[in-house]
Design a protein around this motif. Structure first.
Motif, PDB file in Angstrom:
ATOM      1  N   THR A 175       0.845  -1.187   0.000  1.00  0.00           N
ATOM      2  CA  THR A 175       0.000   0.000   0.000  1.00  0.00           C
ATOM      3  C   THR A 175       0.883   1.242   0.000  1.00  0.00           C
ATOM      4  OG1 THR A 175      -1.831  -1.100   1.138  1.00  0.00           O
ATOM      5  CG2 THR A 175      -1.744   1.297   1.294  1.00  0.00           C
ATOM      6  N   PHE A 176       0.507   2.234  -0.823  1.00  0.00           N
ATOM      7  CA  PHE A 176       1.273   3.469  -0.989  1.00  0.00           C
ATOM      8  C   PHE A 176       0.386   4.665  -0.672  1.00  0.00           C
ATOM      9  CE2 PHE A 176       2.675   0.201  -3.872  1.00  0.00           C
ATOM     10  CZ  PHE A 176       4.060   0.229  -3.803  1.00  0.00           C
ATOM     11  N   SER A 177       0.940   5.628   0.045  1.00  0.00           N
ATOM     12  CA  SER A 177       0.174   6.819   0.398  1.00  0.00           C
ATOM     13  C   SER A 177       0.127   7.794  -0.768  1.00  0.00           C
ATOM     14  CB  SER A 177       0.803   7.516   1.607  1.00  0.00           C
ATOM     15  OG  SER A 177       2.076   8.061   1.258  1.00  0.00           O
ATOM     16  N   GLY A 185       4.543  -0.770   5.672  1.00  0.00           N
ATOM     17  CA  GLY A 185       4.817  -2.132   6.100  1.00  0.00           C
ATOM     18  C   GLY A 185       4.263  -2.348   7.488  1.00  0.00           C
ATOM     19  N   TRP A 186       4.973  -3.113   8.301  1.00  0.00           N
ATOM     20  CA  TRP A 186       4.496  -3.393   9.657  1.00  0.00           C
ATOM     21  C   TRP A 186       4.609  -2.187  10.577  1.00  0.00           C
ATOM     22  CZ3 TRP A 186       1.481  -7.325  10.372  1.00  0.00           C
ATOM     23  CH2 TRP A 186       1.566  -8.421   9.509  1.00  0.00           C
ATOM     24  N   ASP A 187       5.239  -1.117  10.087  1.00  0.00           N
ATOM     25  CA  ASP A 187       5.347   0.098  10.901  1.00  0.00           C
ATOM     26  C   ASP A 187       4.024   0.840  11.007  1.00  0.00           C
ATOM     27  OD1 ASP A 187       5.296   0.776   8.255  1.00  0.00           O
ATOM     28  OD2 ASP A 187       6.966   2.194   8.345  1.00  0.00           O
ATOM     29  N   SER A 275      -1.082   6.871  14.243  1.00  0.00           N
ATOM     30  CA  SER A 275      -1.989   7.944  13.822  1.00  0.00           C
ATOM     31  C   SER A 275      -1.944   8.132  12.310  1.00  0.00           C
ATOM     32  CB  SER A 275      -1.633   9.243  14.534  1.00  0.00           C
ATOM     33  OG  SER A 275      -0.276   9.602  14.278  1.00  0.00           O
ATOM     34  N   GLN A 276      -0.775   7.962  11.711  1.00  0.00           N
ATOM     35  CA  GLN A 276      -0.644   8.102  10.257  1.00  0.00           C
ATOM     36  C   GLN A 276      -1.427   7.011   9.542  1.00  0.00           C
ATOM     37  OE1 GLN A 276       3.295   7.387   8.632  1.00  0.00           O
ATOM     38  NE2 GLN A 276       2.969   8.854   6.964  1.00  0.00           N
ATOM     39  N   ALA A 279      -5.177   7.622   9.796  1.00  0.00           N
ATOM     40  CA  ALA A 279      -5.592   8.705   8.916  1.00  0.00           C
ATOM     41  C   ALA A 279      -5.893   8.181   7.514  1.00  0.00           C
ATOM     42  CB  ALA A 279      -4.532   9.790   8.851  1.00  0.00           C
ATOM     43  N   LEU A 280      -5.167   7.161   7.080  1.00  0.00           N
ATOM     44  CA  LEU A 280      -5.414   6.590   5.754  1.00  0.00           C
ATOM     45  C   LEU A 280      -6.794   5.967   5.661  1.00  0.00           C
ATOM     46  CD1 LEU A 280      -2.092   4.785   4.728  1.00  0.00           C
ATOM     47  CD2 LEU A 280      -2.903   7.039   4.048  1.00  0.00           C
ATOM     48  N   THR A 281      -7.271   5.414   6.763  1.00  0.00           N
ATOM     49  CA  THR A 281      -8.563   4.734   6.770  1.00  0.00           C
ATOM     50  C   THR A 281      -9.728   5.702   6.981  1.00  0.00           C
ATOM     51  OG1 THR A 281      -8.621   4.303   9.163  1.00  0.00           O
ATOM     52  CG2 THR A 281      -7.424   2.734   7.774  1.00  0.00           C
TER      53      THR A 281
END
Length: 283
Positions: A175-177, A185-187, A275-276, A279-281
Protein backbone atom coordinates in the motif's frame (compact mmCIF):
# COMPACT_ATOMS: atom_id res chain seq x y z
CA UNK A 1 -11.84 -23.65 4.24
CA UNK A 2 -12.53 -20.00 3.55
CA UNK A 3 -11.71 -18.85 -0.01
CA UNK A 4 -8.66 -16.67 -0.43
CA UNK A 5 -9.60 -13.13 -1.35
CA UNK A 6 -6.36 -12.29 -3.15
CA UNK A 7 -6.36 -15.28 -5.43
CA UNK A 8 -3.20 -16.61 -7.09
CA UNK A 9 -3.47 -16.81 -10.84
CA UNK A 10 -4.75 -20.02 -12.31
CA UNK A 11 -2.29 -21.82 -14.63
CA UNK A 12 -2.50 -20.79 -18.25
CA UNK A 13 -3.44 -23.48 -20.72
CA UNK A 14 -0.50 -25.33 -22.24
CA UNK A 15 -0.11 -24.53 -25.93
CA UNK A 16 -1.10 -27.61 -27.91
CA UNK A 17 -0.24 -26.69 -31.47
CA UNK A 18 2.34 -29.08 -32.96
CA UNK A 19 5.61 -27.55 -34.08
CA UNK A 20 7.76 -29.44 -36.54
CA UNK A 21 11.09 -27.91 -35.53
CA UNK A 22 12.72 -29.15 -32.34
CA UNK A 23 13.51 -25.59 -31.21
CA UNK A 24 11.22 -22.80 -32.34
CA UNK A 25 9.78 -19.64 -30.83
CA UNK A 26 5.99 -19.81 -30.75
CA UNK A 27 5.67 -16.05 -30.97
CA UNK A 28 5.00 -13.22 -28.56
CA UNK A 29 2.12 -10.90 -27.91
CA UNK A 30 1.65 -7.67 -26.02
CA UNK A 31 -1.40 -5.61 -25.22
CA UNK A 32 -1.87 -2.20 -23.62
CA UNK A 33 -5.09 -0.67 -22.34
CA UNK A 34 -5.13 2.66 -20.52
CA UNK A 35 -7.04 2.75 -17.23
CA UNK A 36 -8.17 6.16 -15.99
CA UNK A 37 -11.00 5.18 -13.64
CA UNK A 38 -9.14 6.49 -10.60
CA UNK A 39 -6.94 9.38 -9.63
CA UNK A 40 -3.89 7.16 -10.03
CA UNK A 41 -3.79 6.52 -13.80
CA UNK A 42 -2.24 3.33 -15.14
CA UNK A 43 -1.76 1.36 -18.32
CA UNK A 44 -2.96 -2.24 -18.20
CA UNK A 45 -0.08 -3.91 -20.04
CA UNK A 46 0.31 -7.59 -20.85
CA UNK A 47 2.98 -9.54 -22.69
CA UNK A 48 3.27 -13.22 -23.49
CA UNK A 49 5.71 -15.52 -25.23
CA UNK A 50 6.37 -19.23 -25.52
CA UNK A 51 8.77 -21.80 -26.91
CA UNK A 52 8.66 -25.50 -27.66
CA UNK A 53 11.78 -27.61 -27.32
CA UNK A 54 11.65 -31.25 -28.37
CA UNK A 55 7.92 -31.24 -27.69
CA UNK A 56 8.16 -29.56 -24.30
CA UNK A 57 6.53 -26.14 -23.80
CA UNK A 58 7.55 -23.10 -21.82
CA UNK A 59 4.91 -20.35 -21.60
CA UNK A 60 5.15 -16.91 -20.05
CA UNK A 61 2.21 -14.54 -19.49
CA UNK A 62 2.76 -11.35 -17.49
CA UNK A 63 0.41 -8.41 -16.95
CA UNK A 64 0.83 -5.20 -14.97
CA UNK A 65 -1.18 -2.09 -14.16
CA UNK A 66 1.73 0.28 -14.80
CA UNK A 67 1.73 3.94 -13.66
CA UNK A 68 1.52 6.57 -16.40
CA UNK A 69 2.23 9.70 -14.35
CA UNK A 70 5.14 12.08 -14.91
CA UNK A 71 7.56 10.85 -12.26
CA UNK A 72 5.56 11.99 -9.22
CA UNK A 73 6.71 10.49 -5.90
CA UNK A 74 3.77 8.07 -5.99
CA UNK A 75 4.41 7.01 -9.60
CA UNK A 76 8.11 6.53 -8.89
CA UNK A 77 7.48 4.54 -5.73
CA UNK A 78 4.98 2.17 -7.39
CA UNK A 79 7.21 1.69 -10.46
CA UNK A 80 10.16 0.85 -8.24
CA UNK A 81 8.09 -1.68 -6.32
CA UNK A 82 6.74 -3.31 -9.49
CA UNK A 83 10.20 -3.62 -11.03
CA UNK A 84 11.71 -5.02 -7.84
CA UNK A 85 8.94 -7.61 -7.34
CA UNK A 86 9.24 -8.91 -10.90
CA UNK A 87 13.03 -9.02 -11.00
CA UNK A 88 13.36 -10.56 -7.53
CA UNK A 89 10.83 -13.29 -8.36
CA UNK A 90 12.51 -14.03 -11.67
CA UNK A 91 15.98 -14.15 -10.08
CA UNK A 92 14.74 -16.83 -7.68
CA UNK A 93 13.97 -19.05 -10.69
CA UNK A 94 17.01 -18.33 -12.88
CA UNK A 95 20.46 -17.52 -11.52
CA UNK A 96 21.40 -15.58 -14.65
CA UNK A 97 18.70 -13.01 -13.85
CA UNK A 98 19.81 -10.49 -11.23
CA UNK A 99 17.48 -8.94 -8.66
CA UNK A 100 18.47 -5.53 -10.07
CA UNK A 101 18.07 -6.45 -13.75
CA UNK A 102 14.98 -4.26 -14.27
CA UNK A 103 15.86 -1.34 -11.98
CA UNK A 104 16.58 1.20 -14.71
CA UNK A 105 13.50 0.51 -16.86
CA UNK A 106 10.70 3.09 -16.54
CA UNK A 107 8.49 2.08 -19.48
CA UNK A 108 5.91 -0.62 -18.83
CA UNK A 109 6.00 -2.27 -22.25
CA UNK A 110 9.79 -2.39 -22.24
CA UNK A 111 9.71 -3.81 -18.74
CA UNK A 112 7.49 -6.75 -19.65
CA UNK A 113 9.23 -7.49 -22.94
CA UNK A 114 12.63 -7.48 -21.22
CA UNK A 115 11.46 -9.65 -18.35
CA UNK A 116 9.71 -12.11 -20.65
CA UNK A 117 12.83 -12.45 -22.80
CA UNK A 118 14.90 -13.21 -19.67
CA UNK A 119 12.40 -15.87 -18.57
CA UNK A 120 12.09 -17.47 -22.01
CA UNK A 121 15.89 -17.51 -22.43
CA UNK A 122 16.29 -19.11 -19.01
CA UNK A 123 13.61 -21.67 -19.82
CA UNK A 124 15.24 -22.45 -23.16
CA UNK A 125 18.56 -23.09 -21.42
CA UNK A 126 16.99 -25.35 -18.79
CA UNK A 127 14.84 -27.34 -21.19
CA UNK A 128 17.75 -27.80 -23.59
CA UNK A 129 20.12 -29.04 -20.89
CA UNK A 130 17.63 -31.09 -18.85
CA UNK A 131 15.80 -34.19 -19.95
CA UNK A 132 12.27 -33.24 -18.88
CA UNK A 133 8.83 -33.40 -20.44
CA UNK A 134 7.06 -31.42 -17.74
CA UNK A 135 7.44 -27.98 -19.29
CA UNK A 136 7.59 -24.57 -17.64
CA UNK A 137 4.79 -22.10 -16.97
CA UNK A 138 4.85 -18.52 -15.70
CA UNK A 139 1.57 -16.70 -15.10
CA UNK A 140 2.16 -13.47 -13.21
CA UNK A 141 -0.07 -10.45 -12.59
CA UNK A 142 0.42 -7.15 -10.76
CA UNK A 143 -2.82 -5.23 -10.23
CA UNK A 144 -4.04 -1.97 -8.79
CA UNK A 145 -6.45 -3.67 -6.40
CA UNK A 146 -7.93 -0.81 -4.40
CA UNK A 147 -7.71 2.96 -4.35
CA UNK A 148 -9.01 5.87 -2.30
CA UNK A 149 -8.15 9.55 -2.22
CA UNK A 150 -5.57 8.71 0.50
CA UNK A 151 -3.81 5.60 -0.80
CA UNK A 152 -3.51 2.97 -3.52
CA UNK A 153 -2.99 -0.76 -2.91
CA UNK A 154 -1.22 -3.05 -5.36
CA UNK A 155 -1.18 -6.85 -5.34
CA UNK A 156 1.17 -9.33 -7.01
CA UNK A 157 -0.20 -12.80 -7.76
CA UNK A 158 2.01 -15.35 -9.48
CA UNK A 159 1.78 -18.99 -10.49
CA UNK A 160 5.02 -20.69 -11.55
CA UNK A 161 5.50 -24.30 -12.62
CA UNK A 162 9.01 -25.69 -13.12
CA UNK A 163 8.17 -29.36 -13.08
CA UNK A 164 7.66 -31.55 -10.05
CA UNK A 165 4.48 -32.46 -8.23
CA UNK A 166 2.90 -29.01 -8.41
CA UNK A 167 3.57 -25.37 -9.14
CA UNK A 168 4.12 -22.54 -6.70
CA UNK A 169 1.91 -19.58 -5.85
CA UNK A 170 2.76 -16.10 -4.58
CA UNK A 171 0.20 -13.57 -3.40
CA UNK A 172 1.36 -10.35 -1.78
CA UNK A 173 1.23 -6.61 -2.23
CA UNK A 174 1.90 -3.15 -0.90
CA UNK A 175 0.00 0.00 0.00
CA UNK A 176 1.27 3.47 -0.99
CA UNK A 177 0.17 6.82 0.40
CA UNK A 178 -1.06 9.68 -1.78
CA UNK A 179 0.54 11.86 -2.91
CA UNK A 180 3.86 11.09 -1.17
CA UNK A 181 4.20 7.50 -2.38
CA UNK A 182 5.21 6.23 1.06
CA UNK A 183 5.23 2.45 1.12
CA UNK A 184 3.70 0.98 4.26
CA UNK A 185 4.82 -2.13 6.10
CA UNK A 186 4.50 -3.39 9.66
CA UNK A 187 5.35 0.10 10.90
CA UNK A 188 1.64 0.95 10.54
CA UNK A 189 1.22 -0.64 13.98
CA UNK A 190 2.49 0.81 17.24
CA UNK A 191 5.53 -1.17 18.43
CA UNK A 192 3.89 -2.14 21.70
CA UNK A 193 0.79 -3.42 19.86
CA UNK A 194 2.58 -6.13 17.87
CA UNK A 195 1.73 -8.95 20.34
CA UNK A 196 -1.94 -7.89 20.22
CA UNK A 197 -2.12 -7.73 16.42
CA UNK A 198 -0.34 -11.10 16.22
CA UNK A 199 -2.97 -12.66 18.46
CA UNK A 200 -5.79 -10.98 16.52
CA UNK A 201 -4.48 -12.40 13.24
CA UNK A 202 -3.95 -15.81 14.85
CA UNK A 203 -7.55 -15.94 16.06
CA UNK A 204 -8.88 -14.85 12.65
CA UNK A 205 -6.81 -17.50 10.83
CA UNK A 206 -7.86 -20.15 13.32
CA UNK A 207 -11.60 -19.49 13.27
CA UNK A 208 -12.29 -17.85 9.90
CA UNK A 209 -9.82 -19.57 7.59
CA UNK A 210 -9.35 -23.04 9.05
CA UNK A 211 -12.67 -23.14 10.91
CA UNK A 212 -10.83 -24.72 13.82
CA UNK A 213 -12.83 -24.84 17.03
CA UNK A 214 -10.08 -25.90 19.43
CA UNK A 215 -6.33 -25.31 19.82
CA UNK A 216 -5.74 -28.99 19.08
CA UNK A 217 -7.68 -28.95 15.81
CA UNK A 218 -5.91 -25.70 14.88
CA UNK A 219 -2.47 -27.23 15.47
CA UNK A 220 -3.39 -30.13 13.19
CA UNK A 221 -3.79 -27.60 10.35
CA UNK A 222 -0.35 -26.09 10.79
CA UNK A 223 3.32 -26.78 10.22
CA UNK A 224 4.24 -24.64 13.21
CA UNK A 225 3.49 -24.53 16.90
CA UNK A 226 0.49 -22.22 17.43
CA UNK A 227 2.18 -20.92 20.57
CA UNK A 228 4.82 -19.38 18.29
CA UNK A 229 2.34 -18.11 15.71
CA UNK A 230 4.08 -15.43 13.59
CA UNK A 231 2.85 -12.47 11.61
CA UNK A 232 3.15 -12.92 7.82
CA UNK A 233 6.49 -12.19 6.18
CA UNK A 234 4.68 -9.98 3.66
CA UNK A 235 3.19 -6.64 4.78
CA UNK A 236 -0.50 -6.10 5.51
CA UNK A 237 -2.64 -4.42 2.87
CA UNK A 238 -5.24 -1.65 3.13
CA UNK A 239 -8.40 -2.83 1.37
CA UNK A 240 -12.01 -1.67 1.29
CA UNK A 241 -13.28 -3.97 4.05
CA UNK A 242 -10.29 -3.86 6.38
CA UNK A 243 -6.65 -4.79 6.80
CA UNK A 244 -5.64 -7.86 4.81
CA UNK A 245 -3.06 -10.37 6.06
CA UNK A 246 -1.83 -13.29 3.94
CA UNK A 247 0.68 -16.10 4.48
CA UNK A 248 2.65 -17.67 1.67
CA UNK A 249 2.90 -21.35 0.82
CA UNK A 250 4.47 -23.42 3.61
CA UNK A 251 4.88 -20.33 5.80
CA UNK A 252 2.57 -21.73 8.47
CA UNK A 253 0.65 -24.56 6.79
CA UNK A 254 1.04 -27.38 4.23
CA UNK A 255 0.66 -26.86 0.49
CA UNK A 256 -2.90 -28.24 0.53
CA UNK A 257 -3.97 -25.45 2.90
CA UNK A 258 -3.38 -22.82 0.22
CA UNK A 259 -2.40 -19.34 1.31
CA UNK A 260 -4.02 -18.69 4.72
CA UNK A 261 -5.49 -15.19 4.90
CA UNK A 262 -7.79 -12.97 6.87
CA UNK A 263 -9.22 -9.49 6.64
CA UNK A 264 -9.77 -7.63 9.90
CA UNK A 265 -12.09 -4.59 10.02
CA UNK A 266 -10.28 -1.34 10.73
CA UNK A 267 -12.53 -0.62 13.69
CA UNK A 268 -11.21 -3.73 15.45
CA UNK A 269 -7.56 -2.76 15.17
CA UNK A 270 -7.60 1.04 15.02
CA UNK A 271 -6.18 1.38 18.53
CA UNK A 272 -3.19 -0.73 17.48
CA UNK A 273 -2.42 1.47 14.45
CA UNK A 274 -0.28 4.59 14.32
CA UNK A 275 -1.99 7.94 13.82
CA UNK A 276 -0.64 8.10 10.26
CA UNK A 277 -2.10 4.68 9.43
CA UNK A 278 -5.47 5.55 11.01
CA UNK A 279 -5.59 8.71 8.92
CA UNK A 280 -5.41 6.59 5.75
CA UNK A 281 -8.56 4.73 6.77
CA UNK A 282 -10.48 7.90 7.68
CA UNK A 283 -10.95 6.79 11.30
Amino acid sequence: MKPIKITPLLPAAIISAAVAMSLVSCGSKDNTNRITDGVFATDSISYSDSIKIDGTDATCDISVDYPTGNATPLDSSVRKWINSQLSATASEKFSQIKSTSLDTISDGSTLLKTLTSYIIDGSRKDLTECNTSAGYEFDWKISKSYETDRYVTYTFSAYTFLGGAHGSFISKGSTFSKPEGIQFGWDIFKPDSIPAIRNTVKQAIMHNYFNASTPVSFQECLLINPADFPLPTTPPLFLDDGMHFIYQQYEIAPYAAGLPECTIPYTEIQNMMTSQARALTGL
